[in-house]
Design a protein around this motif. Structure first.
Motif, PDB file in Angstrom:
ATOM      1  N   VAL A  75      13.844 -23.334 -20.978  1.00  0.00           N
ATOM      2  CA  VAL A  75      13.174 -22.322 -20.187  1.00  0.00           C
ATOM      3  C   VAL A  75      13.709 -21.782 -18.857  1.00  0.00           C
ATOM      4  CG1 VAL A  75      10.959 -21.780 -18.776  1.00  0.00           C
ATOM      5  CG2 VAL A  75      10.894 -22.987 -21.091  1.00  0.00           C
ATOM      6  N   SER A  76      14.428 -22.963 -18.026  1.00  0.00           N
ATOM      7  CA  SER A  76      14.996 -22.680 -16.915  1.00  0.00           C
ATOM      8  C   SER A  76      16.283 -21.901 -16.959  1.00  0.00           C
ATOM      9  CB  SER A  76      15.230 -23.996 -16.206  1.00  0.00           C
ATOM     10  OG  SER A  76      15.903 -23.743 -14.903  1.00  0.00           O
ATOM     11  N   GLU A  77      16.941 -22.321 -18.016  1.00  0.00           N
ATOM     12  CA  GLU A  77      18.409 -21.617 -18.011  1.00  0.00           C
ATOM     13  C   GLU A  77      18.437 -20.431 -18.874  1.00  0.00           C
ATOM     14  OE1 GLU A  77      22.641 -22.966 -20.287  1.00  0.00           O
ATOM     15  OE2 GLU A  77      21.386 -24.391 -19.741  1.00  0.00           O
ATOM     16  N   LYS A  78      17.658 -20.167 -19.801  1.00  0.00           N
ATOM     17  CA  LYS A  78      17.827 -19.074 -20.641  1.00  0.00           C
ATOM     18  C   LYS A  78      16.596 -18.129 -20.726  1.00  0.00           C
ATOM     19  CE  LYS A  78      20.706 -18.936 -23.540  1.00  0.00           C
ATOM     20  NZ  LYS A  78      21.223 -19.484 -24.910  1.00  0.00           N
ATOM     21  N   ILE A  79      15.281 -18.624 -21.309  1.00  0.00           N
ATOM     22  CA  ILE A  79      14.015 -17.892 -21.575  1.00  0.00           C
ATOM     23  C   ILE A  79      13.820 -17.248 -20.239  1.00  0.00           C
ATOM     24  CG2 ILE A  79      11.657 -17.958 -22.113  1.00  0.00           C
ATOM     25  CD1 ILE A  79      12.478 -20.208 -24.055  1.00  0.00           C
ATOM     26  N   LYS A  80      13.526 -17.981 -19.052  1.00  0.00           N
ATOM     27  CA  LYS A  80      13.084 -17.121 -17.984  1.00  0.00           C
ATOM     28  C   LYS A  80      13.696 -16.052 -17.478  1.00  0.00           C
ATOM     29  CE  LYS A  80      10.577 -18.385 -13.526  1.00  0.00           C
ATOM     30  NZ  LYS A  80      11.460 -17.730 -12.769  1.00  0.00           N
ATOM     31  N   PRO A  81      15.207 -16.435 -17.133  1.00  0.00           N
ATOM     32  CA  PRO A  81      16.059 -15.503 -16.794  1.00  0.00           C
ATOM     33  C   PRO A  81      16.225 -14.022 -17.688  1.00  0.00           C
ATOM     34  CG  PRO A  81      17.326 -17.647 -16.616  1.00  0.00           C
ATOM     35  CD  PRO A  81      15.938 -17.826 -17.287  1.00  0.00           C
ATOM     36  N   ALA A  82      16.330 -14.254 -18.843  1.00  0.00           N
ATOM     37  CA  ALA A  82      16.320 -13.368 -19.869  1.00  0.00           C
ATOM     38  C   ALA A  82      14.840 -12.275 -19.788  1.00  0.00           C
ATOM     39  CB  ALA A  82      16.381 -13.892 -21.343  1.00  0.00           C
ATOM     40  N   LEU A  83      13.792 -12.918 -19.612  1.00  0.00           N
ATOM     41  CA  LEU A  83      12.631 -12.044 -19.414  1.00  0.00           C
ATOM     42  C   LEU A  83      12.585 -11.420 -18.267  1.00  0.00           C
ATOM     43  CD1 LEU A  83       9.925 -14.749 -20.732  1.00  0.00           C
ATOM     44  CD2 LEU A  83      10.590 -12.561 -21.930  1.00  0.00           C
ATOM     45  N   GLU A  84      13.139 -12.157 -17.132  1.00  0.00           N
ATOM     46  CA  GLU A  84      13.130 -11.277 -15.832  1.00  0.00           C
ATOM     47  C   GLU A  84      14.005 -10.305 -15.874  1.00  0.00           C
ATOM     48  OE1 GLU A  84      14.203 -14.719 -13.351  1.00  0.00           O
ATOM     49  OE2 GLU A  84      12.108 -15.232 -12.882  1.00  0.00           O
ATOM     50  N   GLU A  85      15.158 -10.253 -16.754  1.00  0.00           N
ATOM     51  CA  GLU A  85      16.017  -9.015 -17.034  1.00  0.00           C
ATOM     52  C   GLU A  85      15.574  -8.100 -17.932  1.00  0.00           C
ATOM     53  OE1 GLU A  85      19.555 -10.703 -18.444  1.00  0.00           O
ATOM     54  OE2 GLU A  85      20.156 -11.942 -16.930  1.00  0.00           O
ATOM     55  N   GLY A  86      14.273  -8.163 -18.195  1.00  0.00           N
ATOM     56  CA  GLY A  86      13.669  -7.334 -19.150  1.00  0.00           C
ATOM     57  C   GLY A  86      13.944  -7.366 -20.600  1.00  0.00           C
ATOM     58  N   LYS A  87      14.559  -8.392 -21.017  1.00  0.00           N
ATOM     59  CA  LYS A  87      15.047  -8.616 -22.513  1.00  0.00           C
ATOM     60  C   LYS A  87      13.899  -9.002 -23.198  1.00  0.00           C
ATOM     61  CE  LYS A  87      20.021  -9.635 -21.652  1.00  0.00           C
ATOM     62  NZ  LYS A  87      20.877 -10.554 -21.620  1.00  0.00           N
ATOM     63  N   ILE A  88      13.801  -8.671 -24.488  1.00  0.00           N
ATOM     64  CA  ILE A  88      13.185  -9.265 -25.592  1.00  0.00           C
ATOM     65  C   ILE A  88      13.411 -10.424 -25.860  1.00  0.00           C
ATOM     66  CG2 ILE A  88      12.153  -9.140 -27.855  1.00  0.00           C
ATOM     67  CD1 ILE A  88      11.951  -5.989 -27.334  1.00  0.00           C
ATOM     68  N   VAL A  89      12.903 -11.656 -25.760  1.00  0.00           N
ATOM     69  CA  VAL A  89      13.176 -13.021 -26.195  1.00  0.00           C
ATOM     70  C   VAL A  89      12.676 -13.367 -27.677  1.00  0.00           C
ATOM     71  CG1 VAL A  89      13.283 -15.482 -25.637  1.00  0.00           C
ATOM     72  CG2 VAL A  89      13.828 -13.538 -23.797  1.00  0.00           C
ATOM     73  N   LEU A  90      13.532 -13.690 -28.406  1.00  0.00           N
ATOM     74  CA  LEU A  90      12.867 -14.289 -29.683  1.00  0.00           C
ATOM     75  C   LEU A  90      13.391 -15.321 -29.905  1.00  0.00           C
ATOM     76  CD1 LEU A  90      12.068 -13.610 -32.752  1.00  0.00           C
ATOM     77  CD2 LEU A  90      14.191 -12.830 -33.411  1.00  0.00           C
ATOM     78  N   CYS A  91      12.563 -16.389 -29.971  1.00  0.00           N
ATOM     79  CA  CYS A  91      12.618 -17.772 -30.265  1.00  0.00           C
ATOM     80  C   CYS A  91      12.203 -18.487 -31.417  1.00  0.00           C
ATOM     81  CB  CYS A  91      11.939 -18.562 -28.877  1.00  0.00           C
ATOM     82  SG  CYS A  91      12.385 -20.326 -28.827  1.00  0.00           S
TER      83      CYS A  91
END
Length: 214
Positions: A75-91
């Motif tokens: 969450v700290s390294e990948k998911i939260k930053p990607a969401l803050e950049e406006g990306k769709i995150v598929l996990c």
């Protein structure tokens, strides 16, 4: 937007994640694909511990804490930053897996799991979850077929080696979650053909994407 894929072993998540990725790519969306356990360099090391079939004596609480550590880093390294950049995150898997596997199947109480998740989630939760549902008998036949043909790593098969009752309890846990959160969790019949499963997922996904703020 945060999309998660869930399901027991052999449910076809890998195939459908590839299909969703292809749709997002051709549609021009900015996205990131990741997985749990794993998704970071630290997480991949934790993944090897968790899935190694030689670790069949791993304590249930130790297992839960390893998954929590993996999620904290993820969450700290990948998911939260990607969401803050406006990306769709598929996990591929997220906290619903913890509730189903370590809760419903391992028997760890829900409050303990909830407390640990709340410590690491940073107010992040999936917008939509696709639950690929099928019987454990069918799922395990598929999973072991992949292992026997070399498309799945035999050394990372600790959960496939669990007894059928374990997998039945995992499925029950998932179905209980889907019943409790029908707006978020979309149950997909994973016994259908891969093409039919893809169509069902993309129909729901397009509806969610249309509802997103521009």
């Amino acid at each position: 937007m945060f999309i998660t894929m869930e399901g027991i072993e052999g449910s076809g998540k890998t195939t459908q994640i590839a299909n969703i990725t292809r749709y997002l790519e051709v549609s021009g969306y900015a996205y990131m694909v990741t997985r749990e356990p794993g998704g970071t360099k630290i997480g991949e090391k934790i993944r090897r511990i968790l899935l190694d079939q030689e670790h069949h004596m791993l304590d249930a609480m130790a297992e839960l804490l390893l998954y929590t550590a993996d999620r904290a880093q993820h969450v700290s390294e990948k998911i939260k930053p990607a969401l803050e950049e406006g990306k769709i995150v598929l996990c591929d898997r997220f906290y619903d897996s913890t509730i189903a596997y370590q809760g419903a199947a391992r028997g760890i109480d829900a409050d303990t799991i909830k407390t640990l998740n709340n410590l690491v989630l940073k107010d992040i939760s999936p917008d939509v979850t696709f639950l690929l549902d099928l019987s454990p008998e069918i799922g395990l036949l598929r999973a072991w077929s992949e292992i026997n043909t070399g498309s799945r790593d035999m050394g990372q098969s600790r959960f496939e080696c669990e007894k059928i009752l374990f997998h039945e309890n995992v499925r029950k846990g998932y179905l209980a979650l889907a019943e409790a959160e029908p707006q978020r969790i979309k149950r997909i019949d994973a016994t259908l053909s891969p093409g039919a499963v893809e169509d069902a997922i993309l129909t729901e996904l397009k509806r969610f994407l249309r509802s997103r703020p521009s």
